[in-house]
Design an enzyme around this catalytic site. Structure first.
Site, PDB file in Angstrom:
ATOM      1  N   CYS A 246       0.991  -1.245  -0.199  1.00 33.61           N
ATOM      2  CA  CYS A 246       0.318   0.010   0.157  1.00 33.61           C
ATOM      3  C   CYS A 246       0.767   1.563   0.138  1.00 33.61           C
ATOM      4  O   CYS A 246       1.921   1.179   0.217  1.00 33.61           O
ATOM      5  CB  CYS A 246      -0.798  -0.185   0.933  1.00 33.61           C
ATOM      6  SG  CYS A 246      -2.458  -1.131   1.625  1.00 33.61           S
TER       7      CYS A 246
ATOM      8  N   ARG B  27       4.705   0.495  -6.704  1.00 39.17           N
ATOM      9  CA  ARG B  27       4.670  -0.604  -5.284  1.00 39.17           C
ATOM     10  C   ARG B  27       3.563  -1.936  -5.114  1.00 39.17           C
ATOM     11  O   ARG B  27       3.450  -2.295  -4.507  1.00 39.17           O
ATOM     12  CB  ARG B  27       4.536   0.528  -3.722  1.00 39.17           C
ATOM     13  CG  ARG B  27       5.270   1.746  -3.740  1.00 39.17           C
ATOM     14  CD  ARG B  27       4.814   2.246  -2.353  1.00 39.17           C
ATOM     15  NE  ARG B  27       4.298   1.174  -0.598  1.00 39.17           N
ATOM     16  CZ  ARG B  27       5.430   1.862  -0.388  1.00 39.17           C
ATOM     17  NH1 ARG B  27       6.252   2.725  -0.525  1.00 39.17           N
ATOM     18  NH2 ARG B  27       4.754   0.809   0.887  1.00 39.17           N
TER      19      ARG B  27
ATOM     20  N   TRP C 263      -3.324  -2.452  -1.347  1.00 42.18           N
ATOM     21  CA  TRP C 263      -2.820  -3.835  -1.692  1.00 42.18           C
ATOM     22  C   TRP C 263      -3.834  -4.593  -0.926  1.00 42.18           C
ATOM     23  O   TRP C 263      -2.952  -5.179   0.394  1.00 42.18           O
ATOM     24  CB  TRP C 263      -0.964  -4.443  -1.666  1.00 42.18           C
ATOM     25  CG  TRP C 263      -0.699  -5.410  -2.006  1.00 42.18           C
ATOM     26  CD1 TRP C 263      -0.456  -5.175  -3.833  1.00 42.18           C
ATOM     27  CD2 TRP C 263      -0.068  -6.538  -1.399  1.00 42.18           C
ATOM     28  NE1 TRP C 263       0.496  -6.754  -4.018  1.00 42.18           N
ATOM     29  CE2 TRP C 263       0.577  -7.792  -2.551  1.00 42.18           C
ATOM     30  CE3 TRP C 263      -0.579  -7.154  -0.363  1.00 42.18           C
ATOM     31  CZ2 TRP C 263       0.058  -9.025  -1.884  1.00 42.18           C
ATOM     32  CZ3 TRP C 263       0.328  -8.315   0.024  1.00 42.18           C
ATOM     33  CH2 TRP C 263       0.741  -8.647  -0.758  1.00 42.18           C
TER      34      TRP C 263
ATOM     35  N   ASN D 265      -1.186   1.658   6.265  1.00 42.84           N
ATOM     36  CA  ASN D 265       0.196   0.581   5.195  1.00 42.84           C
ATOM     37  C   ASN D 265      -0.364   0.407   6.799  1.00 42.84           C
ATOM     38  O   ASN D 265       0.044   0.171   8.116  1.00 42.84           O
ATOM     39  CB  ASN D 265       1.334   1.440   4.705  1.00 42.84           C
ATOM     40  CG  ASN D 265       0.941   1.758   3.947  1.00 42.84           C
ATOM     41  OD1 ASN D 265      -0.380   2.183   3.026  1.00 42.84           O
ATOM     42  ND2 ASN D 265       1.637   2.533   3.327  1.00 42.84           N
ATOM     43  N   GLY D 266       0.017  -1.488   6.385  1.00 43.94           N
ATOM     44  CA  GLY D 266       0.125  -2.764   7.640  1.00 43.94           C
ATOM     45  C   GLY D 266      -1.028  -3.182   8.304  1.00 43.94           C
ATOM     46  O   GLY D 266      -2.006  -2.971   7.003  1.00 43.94           O
TER      47      GLY D 266
ATOM     48  N   GLU E 298      18.307 -16.676  -8.961  1.00 40.94           N
ATOM     49  CA  GLU E 298      18.138 -15.605  -8.996  1.00 40.94           C
ATOM     50  C   GLU E 298      16.956 -15.899 -10.751  1.00 40.94           C
ATOM     51  O   GLU E 298      16.138 -14.976 -10.310  1.00 40.94           O
ATOM     52  CB  GLU E 298      19.120 -14.391  -8.374  1.00 40.94           C
ATOM     53  CG  GLU E 298      18.803 -13.923  -9.416  1.00 40.94           C
ATOM     54  CD  GLU E 298      17.566 -12.274  -8.395  1.00 40.94           C
ATOM     55  OE1 GLU E 298      16.498 -13.276  -7.669  1.00 40.94           O
ATOM     56  OE2 GLU E 298      16.839 -11.887  -8.734  1.00 40.94           O
TER      57      GLU E 298
ATOM     58  N   LYS F  88      13.262 -14.649 -10.949  1.00 41.73           N
ATOM     59  CA  LYS F  88      12.829 -13.431 -12.415  1.00 41.73           C
ATOM     60  C   LYS F  88      12.487 -13.914 -12.988  1.00 41.73           C
ATOM     61  O   LYS F  88      11.366 -13.030 -13.425  1.00 41.73           O
ATOM     62  CB  LYS F  88      13.985 -12.852 -12.724  1.00 41.73           C
ATOM     63  CG  LYS F  88      15.159 -12.288 -11.932  1.00 41.73           C
ATOM     64  CD  LYS F  88      13.942 -10.630 -12.223  1.00 41.73           C
ATOM     65  CE  LYS F  88      14.300 -10.263 -10.351  1.00 41.73           C
ATOM     66  NZ  LYS F  88      14.961 -10.324  -9.288  1.00 41.73           N
TER      67      LYS F  88
ATOM     68  N   GLU G 122       8.270 -14.455 -11.560  1.00 41.65           N
ATOM     69  CA  GLU G 122       7.760 -13.952 -11.141  1.00 41.65           C
ATOM     70  C   GLU G 122       7.031 -12.518 -12.432  1.00 41.65           C
ATOM     71  O   GLU G 122       6.328 -12.007 -11.814  1.00 41.65           O
ATOM     72  CB  GLU G 122       8.630 -12.695  -9.433  1.00 41.65           C
ATOM     73  CG  GLU G 122       9.599 -11.662 -10.129  1.00 41.65           C
ATOM     74  CD  GLU G 122      10.469 -10.856  -8.850  1.00 41.65           C
ATOM     75  OE1 GLU G 122       9.422 -10.827  -8.042  1.00 41.65           O
ATOM     76  OE2 GLU G 122      11.430 -11.185  -9.107  1.00 41.65           O
TER      77      GLU G 122
ATOM     78  N   HIS H 260      19.521 -36.443  -8.122  1.00 44.56           N
ATOM     79  CA  HIS H 260      18.482 -35.931  -6.635  1.00 44.56           C
ATOM     80  C   HIS H 260      16.912 -35.813  -7.284  1.00 44.56           C
ATOM     81  O   HIS H 260      16.367 -36.250  -6.091  1.00 44.56           O
ATOM     82  CB  HIS H 260      19.264 -35.911  -5.656  1.00 44.56           C
ATOM     83  CG  HIS H 260      20.785 -35.867  -5.640  1.00 44.56           C
ATOM     84  ND1 HIS H 260      20.946 -37.226  -5.082  1.00 44.56           N
ATOM     85  CD2 HIS H 260      22.003 -35.665  -5.953  1.00 44.56           C
ATOM     86  CE1 HIS H 260      22.262 -37.343  -5.095  1.00 44.56           C
ATOM     87  NE2 HIS H 260      23.446 -36.313  -5.659  1.00 44.56           N
TER      88      HIS H 260
ATOM     89  N   LYS I 125       6.578  -4.053  -4.522  1.00 43.60           N
ATOM     90  CA  LYS I 125       7.727  -3.595  -4.337  1.00 43.60           C
ATOM     91  C   LYS I 125       8.111  -4.043  -2.754  1.00 43.60           C
ATOM     92  O   LYS I 125       9.419  -4.530  -2.925  1.00 43.60           O
ATOM     93  CB  LYS I 125       7.794  -2.617  -4.568  1.00 43.60           C
ATOM     94  CG  LYS I 125       9.025  -2.195  -4.963  1.00 43.60           C
ATOM     95  CD  LYS I 125       9.959  -2.568  -5.701  1.00 43.60           C
ATOM     96  CE  LYS I 125      11.836  -2.451  -6.096  1.00 43.60           C
ATOM     97  NZ  LYS I 125      12.577  -3.419  -6.506  1.00 43.60           N
TER      98      LYS I 125
HETATM   99  O1  M6R Z   1      13.532  -4.842  -0.428  1.00 46.67           O
HETATM  100  P1  M6R Z   1      13.970  -5.507  -0.103  1.00 46.67           P
HETATM  101  O2  M6R Z   1      15.212  -6.426  -0.742  1.00 46.67           O
HETATM  102  O3  M6R Z   1      14.233  -6.282   1.097  1.00 46.67           O
HETATM  103  O4  M6R Z   1      13.642  -6.411  -0.287  1.00 46.67           O
HETATM  104  C1  M6R Z   1      13.704  -8.560  -0.805  1.00 46.67           C
HETATM  105  C2  M6R Z   1      12.463  -9.394  -1.796  1.00 46.67           C
HETATM  106  O5  M6R Z   1      11.028  -9.103  -0.996  1.00 46.67           O
HETATM  107  C3  M6R Z   1      12.756  -8.973  -2.995  1.00 46.67           C
HETATM  108  O6  M6R Z   1      13.937  -8.803  -3.121  1.00 46.67           O
HETATM  109  C4  M6R Z   1      11.677  -9.496  -3.691  1.00 46.67           C
HETATM  110  O7  M6R Z   1      12.075 -10.493  -4.016  1.00 46.67           O
HETATM  111  C5  M6R Z   1      11.780  -9.200  -5.443  1.00 46.67           C
HETATM  112  N1  M6R Z   1       9.943  -9.200  -5.671  1.00 46.67           N
HETATM  113  C6  M6R Z   1      12.954  -9.840  -6.663  1.00 46.67           C
HETATM  114  O8  M6R Z   1      12.534  -9.545  -7.529  1.00 46.67           O
END
Ligand code: M6R
Length: 608
Positions: free
Chosen positions: A2, A27, A74, A100-101, A481, A485, A488, A504, A603
């Site tokens: 949010c 965000r 959100w 927010n929260g 990673e 990517k 997501e 395995h 974000k």
């Molecule tokens: O702000 P941060 O680096 O702590 O965020 C951690 C994760 O939420 C962040 O890396 C998330 O996995 C991204 N969407 C990855 O692309």
């Protein structure tokens, strides 16, 4: 997650609030709303969907006034809908709240409020805050907010206005970021400086359990007992254009292409003219750093993958045990934290709830915490004993790219700095390593220039139903990673695996419908990767390989190879990830997805 913006001044509030919400779009959100005070009354406009939808609504439903709040939601409690969108009102329609929260005890509060006659309309946790403040309101909004937050369990960044006191906004924070923006004859509140960058660069960060009461001409910072607190004014160093796309179709593309520039910036910050490594405002004393017996890295998501690379770096440079934990696991698993441990928390935003909780858990054992973070003044940086900033500039795309390589580059310099202090590496190795790291930006540029070839590979593979990413040694985290990517932003199931684990289990997945991305750069594990490639080919898996320029062997049996410039194995994660970021980006774009705002993601994950 949010987003909040609040404005009070002499200008028309709506365009300012709408622009602020637009700046917060990155965000992640599913509904939005605005409230203003005009002629002694509150007026709201809320909708499901995008800021563009809110703007269309505001053309039909014109809101006036010089004070107001805006919010992007959100969904956590209750589906995305107009009734669940913020701002929320109390029964009298005189008090409005954005939040927010998560209010963890909202059910209990709700039952109590209902017994007192409140009509609760939404399924949200937030609405109870509006009613609670209303019940406690005796002509002083800030006292009512103070009373309400005492009863609230959980996390909040709150913005509150009342038509009975139209000349003020009250804000309060616990475990969810909030800043006050300072203007001339106008002031702001925001959950993220991006919201107010068009209007001011002077900000005050609220800390946990602090409140702000702002009018158009004054800002009062208070603790939760109502005592004044003195706060520093910070100047934001980046510009509005840093949060714009600058000719790229998406923020993700811009941020991928910014990596050479970001790494060059890190090099010039961390390496002196005399070729020694230094960190600005680093305040962990050498005597402690020499005594450190183990390192615990805490992070989430992409930052966790950078942490995994960090484990390879620290163990090989320092020869001391290094563990890497997800914040969400570390906080609950009763970790063993020895006396001479150094905790390194890695986070782009510095606001990730699980990483912060992990750090708080660690601090119970009185160990020192060093954070590697991108956002100046964020919660993590304030709670750490020392900080190294990653200098990546604002990262807007939900999918983290430049922050990842910036975190890894910082970990290399930290590893070399500690190795020098502890004499665990020779001076000539350290000098050679610095020289190699200095060449990385140019090598990254070379890969980026080859984007069209990666796009062509993306085109051929976007219809695959699942991807497997394989890497070994320091590029095992790269495989994780790369898979993150892809999944997501393209929603294609993708798994990252240590290639040695193939037999395995994951080898069972291989057939002609499986795309397998193999990180096979020149290294001492190259021959092992070749075996994995052969095993995959034997089962008709479709391979995309990342290999080092000049490699002829793979050409004999593979069609799809993305070449990277030669680099020592230990620094290769700074290069091998670039084609994987581009591959994910192009697949998502070609599939027609909104890469910067992938579904269900936010974000900055500021709630657990
Ligand atoms: O702000 P941060 O680096 O702590 O965020 C951690 C994760 O939420 C962040 O890396 C998330 O996995 C991204 N969407 C990855 O692309």
């Amino acid at each position: 997650m949010c987003g909040i913006i609040g404005y009070i001044g002499s200008k028309d509030a709506v365009p300012i609030l709408a622009q602020g919400l637009k700046n917060l779009e990155y965000r992640g959100y599913d509904s939005a709303g605005i409230v203003t005070i005009y002629k002694g009354k509150l007026a709201t406009a809320k909708c499901k969907g995008r800021i563009a939808d809110l703007k269309s609504l505001l053309k039909k439903k014109v809101l006036r006034g010089n004070v107001g709040l805006g919010h992007t939601r959100w969904a956590t409690h209750g589906v995305p809908s107009v009734v669940n969108a913020h701002p929320h009102l109390d029964c009298s329609g005189k008090i409005s709240v954005v939040h927010n929260g998560i209010i963890e005890n909202f059910q209990d509060l709700k039952e109590n409020l209902k017994k007192q006659g409140c009509k609760i309309k939404s399924q949200t946790d937030t609405e109870v805050a509006a009613h609670l403040i209303s019940k406690l309101y005796k002509g002083n909004l800030e006292a009512a907010v103070r009373g309400a937050v005492k009863k609230i369990k959980g996390s909040f960044a709150l913005g509150v206005i009342s038509s009975d006191e139209p000349g003020k906004i009250v804000a309060a924070r616990r475990d969810s970021p909030l800043v006050v923006g300072l203007g001339s004859g106008e002031n702001f509140i925001a959950s993220d400086v991006a919201a107010i960058l068009n209007y001011t660069k002077q900000v005050i960060y609220l800390e946990d359990n602090q409140m702000a009461v702002i009018t158009k001409d004054s800002v009062n910072m208070l603790d939760m007992r109502g005592n004044k607190v003195n706060k520093d004014i910070n100047t934001i160093s980046y510009r509005q254009e840093d949060v714009q796309k600058r000719g790229f179709s998406h923020f993700m593309a811009k941020e991928i292409h910014e990596q050479p520039q970001v790494l060059s910036r890190i090099i010039s910050c961390c390496v002196s003219r005399q070729n020694t490594i230094r960190f600005k405002d680093f305040n962990l004393d050498s005597s402690f750093l020499k005594k450190v017996e183990n390192i615990i890295i805490i992070a989430c998501g992409t930052a966790y993958h950078a942490g995994l690379v960090g484990k390879y770096i620290m163990e090989s440079f320092l020869r001391i045990p290094t563990s890497v934990d997800y914040g969400s696991e570390f906080r609950y698993r009763k970790p063993v934290i020895r006396k001479n441990s150094l905790v390194i928390a890695i986070s782009q935003s510095g606001e990730t709830a699980d990483t912060l909780a992990g750090v708080r858990e660690a601090k119970k054992s009185k160990v020192r915490v060093l954070s590697i973070c991108n956002v100046l003044g964020s919660s993590l940086t304030r709670e750490s004993d020392s900080v190294i900033y990653t200098h990546a500039g604002p990262e807007i795309s939900v999918a983290s790219t430049k922050a990842y390589t910036a975190q890894i580059m910082t970990l290399y310099f930290l590893g070399l700095y500690l190795a020098n202090l502890r004499n665990s590496l020779s001076k000539s190795y350290i000098n050679g390593a610095i020289a190699s790291l200095k060449k990385v930006p140019t090598k990254q540029r070379e890969i980026l220039q080859n984007s069209s070839a990666i796009k062509a590979i993306a085109k051929k593979h976007l219809h695959f139903g699942a991807f497997l990413y394989l890497g070994r040694n320091i590029n095992f985290p790269t495989a994780l990673e790369g898979a993150l990517k892809l999944k997501e932003i393209s929603y294609i199931p993708a798994e990252g695996y240590a290639a040695g684990e193939m037999k395995h289990g994951p080898i069972a997945l291989i057939d002609e419908y499986r795309a397998v991305v193999c990180i096979a750069n020149n290294s001492f594990v190259f021959d092992k990767m070749v075996s994995n490639i052969q095993e995959t080919l034997a089962r008709k898996g479709k391979i995309i390989a990342i290999a080092t320029q000049g490699n002829k062997q793979l050409r004999e049996y593979l069609k799809e190879i993305i070449f990277i410039p030669p680099i020592e194995e230990e620094f290769s994660p700074l290069l091998t990830i670039i084609p994987l970021q581009l591959l994910a980006y192009y697949i998502a774009v070609l599939k027609g997805y909104d890469v910067d705002k992938p579904r269900n993601l936010a974000k900055s994950v500021t709630v657990e």
